[in-house]
Design a protein around this motif. Structure first.
Motif, PDB file in Angstrom:
ATOM      1  N   TYR A  17      13.235  38.574  47.785  1.00  0.00           N
ATOM      2  CA  TYR A  17      14.071  38.117  49.041  1.00  0.00           C
ATOM      3  C   TYR A  17      14.271  37.651  49.991  1.00  0.00           C
ATOM      4  CZ  TYR A  17      17.716  42.219  46.814  1.00  0.00           C
ATOM      5  OH  TYR A  17      18.267  42.076  45.998  1.00  0.00           O
ATOM      6  N   GLN A  19      25.797  42.827  50.506  1.00  0.00           N
ATOM      7  CA  GLN A  19      24.827  41.920  49.352  1.00  0.00           C
ATOM      8  C   GLN A  19      25.746  42.799  48.180  1.00  0.00           C
ATOM      9  OE1 GLN A  19      23.557  39.542  49.662  1.00  0.00           O
ATOM     10  NE2 GLN A  19      22.322  40.202  48.230  1.00  0.00           N
ATOM     11  N   ASP A  40      25.512  43.031  43.986  1.00  0.00           N
ATOM     12  CA  ASP A  40      23.324  42.897  44.242  1.00  0.00           C
ATOM     13  C   ASP A  40      22.800  44.956  43.470  1.00  0.00           C
ATOM     14  OD1 ASP A  40      20.779  43.973  44.617  1.00  0.00           O
ATOM     15  OD2 ASP A  40      20.838  42.001  46.480  1.00  0.00           O
TER      16      ASP A  40
END
Lengths: 359, 421, 141
Positions: free
Chosen positions: B183, B131, B136
């Motif tokens: 998420y 990620q 992210d």
């Protein structure tokens, strides 16, 4: 057979002045009256003490004092040694009966006013012997090192600590440290098997010498009888045989108690668990224990427990010195002050003991 | 010639850097750390700064990570780009930032030769790393777990990654509902774990060497949830017998591959694993078997039988235990009974493990001898208890003897009272 | 008192006296005879002859209430450890093939110093001391 006895008798008499002793035994008389039965209480107590000494010595053969070994060795006595369970059970039961009979003996003496002149010191030595017997019970209770005994000892020694100034050091000395530990066990063992037997034997010897020297006490009523109406039995053999007869009965009862209600061992003491609910002292301490429980936390500016402990201390002292306290009774009184005090003491002890077990 | 000179100078340059690098580590140990001096007096130290940080105690200075010249007390010189000052690395760069040293086996050898140097590599295989690469910024980087300036090795109880502290450390993010919602992840894992059999053992009983923390199942630097097919293997690292029984069972084989059944987790859950008890197996209300098996099918009957076997043994074992306590209380011989009960207990524990064969016959192989042992223990205990009450027949004989003596004495006394004829 | 009565009483006294004496002496003498296990051992236990113990083998010894595993290693050294598994209190055994201590219940493994090395056991096994006195193995706390 008789020939041999006579020979031994002669041999001894040639060397020691046995005649005086024989004379004393042969001429000793025991008065017979309504309350004669109480004369036997002391004898039974003495008999039970002998049982204690003998069974105690037997237990010593296998008992091992120590935090790890005490409990295991008592269990060993009860499971592996033949009749070990019986010896231990008799020792426990006899201890309790001894104290019971000592109490009976004391109160019978008290109510017949046998403690009065010239027997003041007999009373004092008797009282001290009872106190030592209680100490015997307290110290012996811990020796199997089981849960109940451990906590009862903890509570019991805690009470000593409330006495001002000397209480705390005394508690530490008794416990052999700040807390009840293996050190306490060693200490109690020493006290139980060496110190107390020595002291008690000494007091008993004095006590018995006094009794033999002064003869049996005759109650007021008996004394006032005209000489020809006074009935006596010879101490030997009649009284002694009666004594033995009673001892045998008590011994059989003791056996039955030991067999049908054998003493349990309980779980091993674990100093790190919480105290189990319902910790109770032995029955002969119950009235004092219960009294302390009833006292408020504070009386005036003093701690309630302290007042209680001091109160019992003073009462005990007064009880011991009772023969020396001058009482003035009004001539017309139905009941003497002394008797009233005695009755109060008996009722107090009985009521608080019952409350201790029922509350 | 020119070419040769060029090569030589490059060689010298390389050589000097090697020397420089080697010297650096030695020099730093005794070297000045003006950074710390100024930041301290300005009270401008990082929030999480601790003087026990493993890098400081190893003799590294601020500049060893952040660059610059630690010997100068002049801000401009010390923190000049020219002297290699980096400052605070951006979040995205942190793995490489730490990796400069921690991925360098040669460098790490100087300090901690036993420590692995593949953490950064592992990290990029984790969900966190993947990620992060995608940009992210919420995901965990090195400092999220290890902190930036109070880093300690995992065996140090003060460390954020010490076994007892790991659940709380992970929970900093995984307990954040807002973050986890983004998420579509649960945020109550920590709560579940704390009350699970593993959580209680680790956090309450402080069983640091035994009970698993998050990383023991999920891995640390390469943290990912264990795959559906690998769950059995992960649990099996500790629960070996259960693993072997399950793998060999028909159910274990049926559940292999991609389907809705995920090995151990299907019955035991993942984070809130409860201490199992005998009611788990069977067809009762708490039973897990009846989630799938309905009345009438083979599995239902088998589960019922297994439960019966287990309860038979455990009830018997419990009553034997009560008897044992009674024997102890009475002060009778409890030692051999105690050992018998240990054997019965062992059979019970083993039988509970064989539940994972899902075969009542296999369970019975252990419960039947266990029941026999427990029965023997009860018999022995009953003997001891009745012995306590009845082994004393001898009393009768003794009493008769004493009674005769008493009667004799009584008669003798009566005779004495009468005047001699 | 008549002669017969006196005789009768004396007989009764004799029987009762002897019986009572027996009733007291029998338990007393039995008590004095040392029992098979001669004392309550709590801090040590004998575990047989050392030279009869094969290398690379083990024996479970009852140490009071606790089982203890006594192992003779391949080198002929003795090791004694608590035999109670720290996981769920099963009794452990020595695996000749692994040269390690193994719990059958959940496959827990301990090394010969009692350290838990694999499987579920949370804690190591407690070690006991082993002494060999005149070829007699003695395990002590």
């Amino acid at each position: 057979m008789g020939n041999y006895f006579n020979k031994i008798d002669k041999w001894l008499s040639d060397r020691y002045e046995l005649d005086a002793l024989k004379e004393l035994i042969m001429h000793k008389k025991v008065p017979v009256h309504r309350h004669s039965v109480w004369y036997y209480m002391g004898g039974v107590t003495l008999f039970l003490f002998t049982v204690q000494v003998l069974t105690g010595i037997l237990l010593l053969l296998y008992y091992k004092p120590g935090e790890n070994s005490s409990y295991e060795s008592v269990r060993f006595i009860m499971t592996h040694v033949k009749f070990g369970w019986l010896i231990r059970s008799i020792h426990s039961w006899s201890a309790n009966l001894m104290i019971l009979f000592a109490f009976l003996h004391m109160f019978s003496v008290f109510f017949s006013r046998a403690y009065e002149k010239p027997r003041e010191l007999t009373w004092v030595t008797g009282f001290l012997s009872l106190a030592i017997a209680l100490a015997f019970g307290f110290s012996g209770y811990l020796l199997p090192w089981n849960q109940l005994a451990f906590f009862a000892t903890k509570v019991g020694t805690e009470i000593v600590g409330v006495v001002p100034i000397i209480g705390e050091p005394l508690k530490v000395i008794l416990r052999g440290g700040e807390d009840v530990t293996g050190a306490t066990l060693s200490r109690f063992f020493g006290i139980h098997v060496a110190v107390l037997p020595l002291v008690l034997t000494a007091f008993l010897v004095i006590h018995l010498l006094f009794v033999q020297k002064q003869g049996m006490h005759e109650p007021e009523k008996f004394k006032s009888l005209p000489e020809e109406k006074k009935k006596y039995i010879p101490f030997f053999p009649n009284f002694v045989l009666k004594d033995v007869l009673l001892w045998l009965v008590v011994f059989d009862v003791l056996l039955m108690l030991a067999v049908f209600l054998p003493w349990e061992l309980g779980p091993k003491a674990d100093p790190f668990t919480a105290a189990p609910a319902g910790i109770k002292p032995e029955w002969y301490f119950m009235f004092m224990f219960q009294s302390l429980k009833f006292l408020p936390a504070y009386i005036l500016f003093l701690e309630g427990e302290l007042v209680g402990v001091l109160g019992f201390g003073l009462a005990g002292l007064a009880w011991m010195l009772f023969p020396f306290i001058p009482f003035k009774n009004k001539p017309g009184a139905k009941i003497s002050l002394q008797a009233a005090i005695g009755i109060f003491a008996v009722i107090y002890i009985i009521v608080l003991t019952i409350l201790g077990y029922t509350l | 010639m020119k070419k040769l000179f060029f090569l030589l100078s490059i060689f010298l340059l390389l050589l000097s850097t090697v020397f420089y690098a080697q010297e650096k580590t030695i020099q730093d140990k005794n070297g000045q750390n003006e950074c710390l001096n100024c930041h301290k007096s300005d009270e401008n130290l990082p929030d999480d700064f601790k003087s026990y940080d493993v890098h400081i105690t190893a003799g590294l200075t601020c500049a060893d990570c952040h660059g610059g010249d630690p010997t100068s007390d002049d801000e401009d010189i010390a923190m000049s780009k020219k002297n290699g000052f980096v400052g605070v690395p951006s979040r995205k760069d942190i793995p490489q930032f730490c990796g400069r040293c921690h991925s360098d086996f040669k460098f790490m050898k100087n300090y901690r030769p036993e420590v692995e140097t593949d953490q950064v590599k592992q990290y990029y295989t984790s969900i966190h790393g993947i990620q992060l690469k995608k940009g992210d910024k919420n995901v965990a980087v090195c400092t999220s777990c290890h902190t930036a300036h109070s880093i300690l090795p995992p065996k140090d109880p003060r460390s954020s990654v010490y076994a007892l502290n790991v659940p709380a450390t992970c929970n900093k993010c995984h307990g954040d509902k807002k973050l986890m919602d983004k998420y579509n992840l649960p945020s109550d894992i920590y709560k579940k774990y704390v009350n699970s059999v593993h959580g209680i053992d680790l956090l309450k009983n402080k069983d640091v060497t035994g009970a698993p923390a998050c990383n023991d199942c999920h891995g640390n630097h390469g943290a990912t949830p264990p795959g559906v097919s690998s769950i059995v293997n992960v649990c099996g690292t500790c629960h070996v017998n259960n693993y072997n029984y399950f793998k060999a069972s028909k159910m274990g084989k049926d559940w292999e591959g991609d389907n809705d059944y995920h090995g151990c987790v299907t019955c035991h859950n993942n984070h809130d694993i409860k201490k199992p008890n005998d009611s788990f197996v069977g067809v009762g209300d708490d039973a897990l078997c009846s989630d799938c098996h309905d009345k009438g099918d083979k599995g239902y009957e088998e589960a019922k039988k297994i439960h019966q076997e287990l309860t038979n043994l455990s009830t018997l074992y419990d009553s034997a235990k009560v008897k044992l306590i009674k024997v102890k209380q009475l002060g009778m011989d409890d030692i051999s009974i105690g050992f018998m009960l240990k054997d019965a207990h062992q059979a019970m524990i083993k039988a509970r493990t064989t539940v994972h064969t899902f075969s009542s016959a296999k369970v019975a192989e252990l419960t039947v001898p266990g029941i026999k042992i427990a029965n023997n223990a009860i018999k022995k205990a009953d003997e001891e208890i009745s012995d306590y009450h009845t082994r004393r027949y001898g009393l009768g004989a003794a009493t008769i003897a004493i009674l005769i003596l008493i009667i004799g004495l009584y008669l003798k006394l009566k005779g004495l009272n009468k005047p001699e004829a | 008192m008549s002669q017969t009565r006196r005789k009768f009483i004396n007989t009764i006294l004799g029987i009762g006296g002897l019986g009572s004496l027996g009733a007291i002496l029998y338990p007393l003498v039995s008590y004095l005879i040392p029992p098979k296990i001669t004392e309550a051992k709590v801090n040590s236990v004998k575990a047989g002859k050392a030279d009869k113990f094969k290398d690379n083998s083990y024996k479970i010894i009852k140490f009071g209430r606790e089982p203890v595993i006594l192992i003779k290693t391949v080198n002929g050294n003795f090791k004694a450890l608590s035999a109670t598994c720290t996981h769920l209190q099963c009794i452990v055994q020595y695996r000749k093939d692994l040269k390690e201590i193994w719990c059958a219940c959940h496959n827990g493994l301990y090394d010969l110093n009692g350290k838990n090395i694999s499987g579920p056991p949370p804690r190591p096994l407690k070690q006991y001391d082993v002494k060999i006195v005149k070829d007699e193995i003695i395990i002590t706390r």
